[in-house]
Scaffold this motif. Structure first.
Motif, short mmCIF file in Angstrom:
data_model
loop_
_atom_site.label_atom_id
_atom_site.label_comp_id
_atom_site.label_asym_id
_atom_site.label_seq_id
_atom_site.Cartn_x
_atom_site.Cartn_y
_atom_site.Cartn_z
N ALA A 106 0.46 -1.15 0.14
CA ALA A 106 0.07 0.00 0.10
C ALA A 106 0.84 1.54 0.25
O ALA A 106 0.00 2.66 -0.57
CB ALA A 106 -0.81 -0.47 1.10
N ASP A 107 1.89 1.66 0.92
CA ASP A 107 2.68 2.52 0.77
C ASP A 107 3.89 2.62 -0.97
O ASP A 107 4.07 3.48 -0.94
CB ASP A 107 3.86 2.03 1.89
N ARG A 108 4.06 1.67 -1.46
CA ARG A 108 4.68 1.31 -2.86
C ARG A 108 3.55 2.45 -4.22
O ARG A 108 4.40 2.90 -4.18
CB ARG A 108 5.13 0.04 -3.09
N LEU A 109 2.31 2.01 -3.07
CA LEU A 109 1.46 2.10 -4.54
C LEU A 109 1.08 3.65 -4.21
O LEU A 109 0.58 4.31 -5.04
CB LEU A 109 0.03 1.68 -4.25
N GLU A 110 1.14 3.91 -3.05
CA GLU A 110 1.04 5.67 -2.62
C GLU A 110 1.78 6.21 -3.04
O GLU A 110 1.88 7.44 -3.40
CB GLU A 110 0.50 6.08 -0.84
N SER A 111 3.18 6.11 -3.15
CA SER A 111 4.06 6.57 -3.48
C SER A 111 4.41 6.84 -4.82
O SER A 111 4.24 8.49 -5.38
CB SER A 111 5.31 5.18 -3.44
N HIS A 112 3.94 5.84 -5.85
CA HIS A 112 4.16 6.22 -7.12
C HIS A 112 2.34 6.95 -7.12
O HIS A 112 2.49 8.14 -8.30
CB HIS A 112 3.58 4.83 -8.03
N ALA A 113 1.16 7.04 -6.58
CA ALA A 113 0.69 7.68 -6.96
C ALA A 113 1.16 9.27 -6.73
O ALA A 113 -0.01 9.93 -7.23
CB ALA A 113 -0.84 6.97 -6.04
N ALA A 114 1.12 9.34 -6.03
CA ALA A 114 2.02 11.07 -5.47
C ALA A 114 2.83 11.59 -6.40
O ALA A 114 3.50 12.68 -5.90
CB ALA A 114 2.78 11.30 -3.90
N GLY A 115 3.92 10.56 -6.91
CA GLY A 115 4.61 11.17 -8.38
C GLY A 115 5.62 10.59 -8.13
O GLY A 115 6.33 11.16 -8.98
N GLY A 116 6.14 10.05 -6.82
CA GLY A 116 7.43 8.96 -6.97
C GLY A 116 7.47 7.90 -8.37
O GLY A 116 6.67 7.05 -8.70
N ASP A 117 8.71 7.99 -8.86
CA ASP A 117 9.05 7.20 -9.74
C ASP A 117 9.91 5.74 -9.35
O ASP A 117 9.29 5.10 -9.82
CB ASP A 117 10.47 7.47 -10.52
N VAL A 118 10.55 6.18 -8.06
CA VAL A 118 11.18 5.22 -7.39
C VAL A 118 10.76 4.93 -6.35
O VAL A 118 11.37 6.11 -5.34
CB VAL A 118 12.37 5.07 -7.96
N HIS A 119 10.21 4.03 -5.25
CA HIS A 119 9.85 4.11 -3.84
C HIS A 119 10.88 2.62 -3.29
O HIS A 119 11.48 1.14 -3.72
CB HIS A 119 9.07 2.81 -3.80
N ILE A 120 12.45 3.38 -2.90
CA ILE A 120 13.32 2.20 -1.63
C ILE A 120 12.84 2.90 -0.81
O ILE A 120 12.78 3.41 0.09
CB ILE A 120 14.36 3.39 -2.08
N VAL A 121 13.13 1.49 -0.11
CA VAL A 121 12.89 1.41 1.67
C VAL A 121 14.34 1.43 2.25
O VAL A 121 15.56 0.52 1.79
CB VAL A 121 12.11 -0.05 1.99
N LYS A 122 14.31 2.35 3.77
CA LYS A 122 15.55 2.19 3.74
C LYS A 122 15.53 1.41 5.54
O LYS A 122 14.95 -0.11 5.04
CB LYS A 122 15.19 3.71 5.37
#
Length: 245
Positions: A106-122
Motif C-alpha cells: 500500500a505504501d509503494r502504491l501511494e508513493s507512485h500515486a504521489a508522483g514517485g518514480d521509484v520507492h526505496i526502503v530504508k
C-alpha cells in the motif's frame, strides 16, 4: 536554528548562481545525519545538492526551484513527503525517489500515486541511490532527445537526425553532444565542454573545441541534410535547442 536557516538560504542562492551543467538534487530528510550523508554523497557524484528537513523548509526555499532529482522521506515532522512529491510534479523534468522505512505494498502504491518514480526502503545503500538517480536521469534525457527527433546512439557511436540519417561521431564529439543533449535549452559552459572532450584524448583548448564543433556541424549537415541545433553563445558556451516539433 537561525544560523542553520541562513546557511540553507545561502546554499539555494549558490545553486541559482551556479551556471554549470551539473544536475540539481534536492534531499528532503528530517534525520540530520542521514540528510548530511545524502547531500555529501550526491555532491560527490557531481550533483548540485541541497538538503531540507521538512515540508516547511521545502516550501520556504526549494518549492519553486526546478530540480533534476529529488530524494524524499515520507515521515516528516511537519507533514508528509508525499505532499512534497506532488508539489514537485509541476516540474515534469524532475525525477523523484521516495526513500522511506515503509515497505508495505500500500505504501509503494501511494508513493507512485504521489508522483514517485521509484520507492526505496530504508536502510538503502548509497551505491543503489546513486545508480537509481543516474538511470532515471539517463532515461529522461534519452526520451527528451528522442522527442526532439535527434538521438545519440551509444551502440553505433552516432547521431541520428529527425530524418533517420546517421552521422558517425568521434569519442570527443560524442562526449560534447552527450553533455549538450542531456541539458536541452540550458547553457553549457565552454569549460565543461572542454573537460568532457578532454576525457577522450589530450587536453583540449577552447579554440580546438570551436574547430571540433565547426567540423561536426558541416558533417552532420552533409550526411543528414539537417542543421545541428546547437547555438553558440560567444565567450560563454553552447546551447542545444531541439525543435519542439
Amino acid at each position: 536554528m537561525k544560523t542553520e536557516k541562513k546557511s540553507r538560504a545561502n546554499s539555494i542562492g549558490d545553486l541559482r548562481k551556479d551556471q554549470s551543467s551539473r544536475k540539481r538534487c534536492l534531499i528532503v530528510e528530517d534525520d540530520d545525519d542521514l540528510r548530511e550523508l545524502l547531500v555529501d554523497a550526491m555532491s560527490g557524484a557531481n550533483y548540485q545538492s541541497l538538503g531540507v528537513a521538512g515540508v516547511g523548509e521545502f516550501q520556504e526555499i526549494a518549492s519553486a526551484q526546478p530540480w533534476d532529482i529529488a530524494i524524499i522521506d515520507v515521515n516528516l515532522p511537519d507533514g508528509s513527503g508525499y505532499a512534497v512529491a506532488r508539489a514537485l510534479r509541476q516540474f515534469k523534468e524532475t525525477r523523484i525517489i521516495i526513500l522511506t522505512g515503509r515497505s508495505a505494498l500500500a505504501d509503494r502504491l501511494e508513493s507512485h500515486a504521489a508522483g514517485g518514480d521509484v520507492h526505496i526502503v530504508k536502510p538503502a545503500h548509497l551505491a543503489e541511490l546513486l545508480a537509481v538517480a543516474k538511470t532515471l536521469l539517463a532515461r529522461r534525457d534519452e526520451n527528451s532527445a528522442a522527442d526532439s527527433g535527434w538521438l545519440l546512439e551509444n551502440r553505433t557511436s552516432s547521431l541520428r537526425a529527425p530524418s533517420g540519417q546517421k552521422a558517425k561521431l568521434t569519442p570527443r564529439e560524442f562526449a560534447v553532444l552527450e553533455l549538450l543533449m542531456g541539458n536541452p535549452g540550458l547553457l553549457v559552459a565552454t569549460k565543461k565542454l572542454v573537460e568532457a572532450a578532454s576525457d577522450h584524448g589530450d587536453d583540449l583548448t577552447s579554440d580546438a573545441l570551436r574547430m571540433l564543433l565547426s567540423r561536426l556541424r558541416q558533417r552532420v549537415l552533409k550526411v543528414t541534410g539537417e542543421t545541428l541545433p546547437v547555438e553558440t553563445i560567444v565567450g560563454r558556451g553552447l546551447i542545444y535547442r531541439p525543435s519542439s516539433g
